[in-house]
Design a protein around this motif. Structure first.
Motif, PDB file in Angstrom:
ATOM      1  N   GLN A  36     -15.564  44.933  13.955  1.00  0.00           N
ATOM      2  CA  GLN A  36     -16.205  43.779  14.578  1.00  0.00           C
ATOM      3  C   GLN A  36     -15.260  42.586  14.713  1.00  0.00           C
ATOM      4  OE1 GLN A  36     -19.657  42.962  12.248  1.00  0.00           O
ATOM      5  NE2 GLN A  36     -20.795  44.728  13.025  1.00  0.00           N
ATOM      6  N   MET A  37     -14.042  42.710  14.177  1.00  0.00           N
ATOM      7  CA  MET A  37     -13.080  41.600  14.275  1.00  0.00           C
ATOM      8  C   MET A  37     -12.703  41.363  15.727  1.00  0.00           C
ATOM      9  SD  MET A  37     -10.373  41.919  11.177  1.00  0.00           S
ATOM     10  CE  MET A  37      -9.872  43.560  11.602  1.00  0.00           C
ATOM     11  N   GLN A  38     -12.652  40.107  16.090  1.00  0.00           N
ATOM     12  CA  GLN A  38     -12.235  39.705  17.430  1.00  0.00           C
ATOM     13  C   GLN A  38     -11.255  38.554  17.277  1.00  0.00           C
ATOM     14  OE1 GLN A  38     -15.838  38.561  19.342  1.00  0.00           O
ATOM     15  NE2 GLN A  38     -16.623  40.656  19.513  1.00  0.00           N
ATOM     16  N   PRO A  39     -10.412  38.323  18.266  1.00  0.00           N
ATOM     17  CA  PRO A  39      -9.511  37.168  18.185  1.00  0.00           C
ATOM     18  C   PRO A  39     -10.305  35.865  18.008  1.00  0.00           C
ATOM     19  CG  PRO A  39      -8.808  38.645  19.925  1.00  0.00           C
ATOM     20  CD  PRO A  39     -10.130  39.162  19.423  1.00  0.00           C
ATOM     21  N   THR A  52      -6.744  33.425  10.620  1.00  0.00           N
ATOM     22  CA  THR A  52      -7.483  33.611  11.861  1.00  0.00           C
ATOM     23  C   THR A  52      -6.897  34.805  12.596  1.00  0.00           C
ATOM     24  OG1 THR A  52      -7.798  31.228  11.992  1.00  0.00           O
ATOM     25  CG2 THR A  52      -8.226  32.483  13.979  1.00  0.00           C
ATOM     26  N   VAL A  53      -7.758  35.661  13.124  1.00  0.00           N
ATOM     27  CA  VAL A  53      -7.314  36.842  13.857  1.00  0.00           C
ATOM     28  C   VAL A  53      -6.785  36.406  15.218  1.00  0.00           C
ATOM     29  CG1 VAL A  53      -8.043  39.034  14.869  1.00  0.00           C
ATOM     30  CG2 VAL A  53      -8.987  38.297  12.677  1.00  0.00           C
ATOM     31  N   LYS A  54      -5.585  36.870  15.564  1.00  0.00           N
ATOM     32  CA  LYS A  54      -5.003  36.584  16.877  1.00  0.00           C
ATOM     33  C   LYS A  54      -5.082  37.806  17.785  1.00  0.00           C
ATOM     34  CE  LYS A  54      -4.012  32.368  16.597  1.00  0.00           C
ATOM     35  NZ  LYS A  54      -4.709  31.430  17.434  1.00  0.00           N
ATOM     36  N   GLU A  55      -4.728  38.985  17.281  1.00  0.00           N
ATOM     37  CA  GLU A  55      -4.780  40.224  18.053  1.00  0.00           C
ATOM     38  C   GLU A  55      -5.255  41.353  17.156  1.00  0.00           C
ATOM     39  OE1 GLU A  55      -1.030  41.212  19.799  1.00  0.00           O
ATOM     40  OE2 GLU A  55      -0.787  39.244  20.725  1.00  0.00           O
ATOM     41  N   VAL A  56      -5.972  42.297  17.740  1.00  0.00           N
ATOM     42  CA  VAL A  56      -6.440  43.466  17.009  1.00  0.00           C
ATOM     43  C   VAL A  56      -5.961  44.700  17.757  1.00  0.00           C
ATOM     44  CG1 VAL A  56      -8.451  44.717  16.152  1.00  0.00           C
ATOM     45  CG2 VAL A  56      -8.502  42.231  16.236  1.00  0.00           C
ATOM     46  N   SER A  57      -5.272  45.602  17.055  1.00  0.00           N
ATOM     47  CA  SER A  57      -4.887  46.874  17.649  1.00  0.00           C
ATOM     48  C   SER A  57      -5.575  47.991  16.861  1.00  0.00           C
ATOM     49  CB  SER A  57      -3.367  47.033  17.647  1.00  0.00           C
ATOM     50  OG  SER A  57      -2.879  47.078  16.333  1.00  0.00           O
ATOM     51  N   ASP A  58      -5.148  49.238  17.077  1.00  0.00           N
ATOM     52  CA  ASP A  58      -5.837  50.365  16.456  1.00  0.00           C
ATOM     53  C   ASP A  58      -5.824  50.312  14.934  1.00  0.00           C
ATOM     54  OD1 ASP A  58      -6.477  51.347  18.910  1.00  0.00           O
ATOM     55  OD2 ASP A  58      -4.772  52.746  18.995  1.00  0.00           O
ATOM     56  N   ASP A  59      -4.666  50.106  14.320  1.00  0.00           N
ATOM     57  CA  ASP A  59      -4.618  50.083  12.864  1.00  0.00           C
ATOM     58  C   ASP A  59      -3.889  48.870  12.303  1.00  0.00           C
ATOM     59  OD1 ASP A  59      -2.695  51.515  14.250  1.00  0.00           O
ATOM     60  OD2 ASP A  59      -1.983  52.586  12.498  1.00  0.00           O
ATOM     61  N   THR A  60      -3.567  47.868  13.110  1.00  0.00           N
ATOM     62  CA  THR A  60      -2.969  46.629  12.616  1.00  0.00           C
ATOM     63  C   THR A  60      -3.706  45.421  13.199  1.00  0.00           C
ATOM     64  OG1 THR A  60      -1.350  46.537  14.402  1.00  0.00           O
ATOM     65  CG2 THR A  60      -0.665  47.631  12.351  1.00  0.00           C
TER      66      THR A  60
END
Length: 161
Positions: A36-39, A52-60
């Motif tokens: 559910q994490m979003q930038p 703060t989340v900046k980018e979400v990829s498959d496993d990082t």
């Protein structure tokens, strides 16, 4: 075979099934939370870092811990995804509207421990007795090593055998 003989094995297998089932539910809930994490979302890592989340990829995940400080973390290292109000309260010190009214404010220094208007003169403070010996005891130094107790033993003799 008798059912009484098989009963302990059945109970053991049932307990193992229930424990693995609850562990799988917790693991699935953690995976859903991480998905559910979003930038722009505030998170806490398992090490206690708030970012703060900046980018979400498959496993990082690319996190911003401070302005201009970007860190790459594994998705599994995210301990909690925080709501905006909770993240702002923890990181930025923002108070919610309901908290500011009746709660007492604790000062950062010891100024509230003195009476208002009282002037403390540091040069006029009385000396505090810290349990030191009086001047009469220090007048005659004990024989032997400096500061050692005198126990009427000479020449290094001890009671040990």
């Amino acid at each position: 075979m008798d059912i009484v003989t098989l009963l302990p094995f059945i109970v053991l297998i049932g307990a193992m099934f229930l424990m693995t089932r609850s562990a799988k539910k917790k693991q699935q809930a953690a995976v859903n939370m991480r998905n559910q994490m979003q930038p722009g979302t505030g998170v806490r890592t398992i090490g206690g870092l708030y970012a703060t989340v900046k980018e979400v990829s498959d496993d990082t995940v690319l996190l911003e811990a401070a302005p201009g400080v970007h860190l790459v973390f594994a998705k599994n290292s995210i301990g909690a995804v925080l709501e905006d109000a909770e993240y702002n309260r923890i990181v930025h010190g923002d108070e919610e509207d309901g908290l500011g009214g009746d709660t007492p404010i604790v000062p950062d220094d010891a100024s509230s421990l003195t009476e208002p208007g009282a002037v403390v003169d540091p040069a006029g403070d009385a000396k505090i007795d810290l349990g030191k010996k009086g001047a009469a005891d220090d007048a005659e130094p004990a024989p032997g090593a400096k500061g050692a107790k005198s126990d009427d033993k000479s020449g290094g003799d001890t009671d040990a055998k």
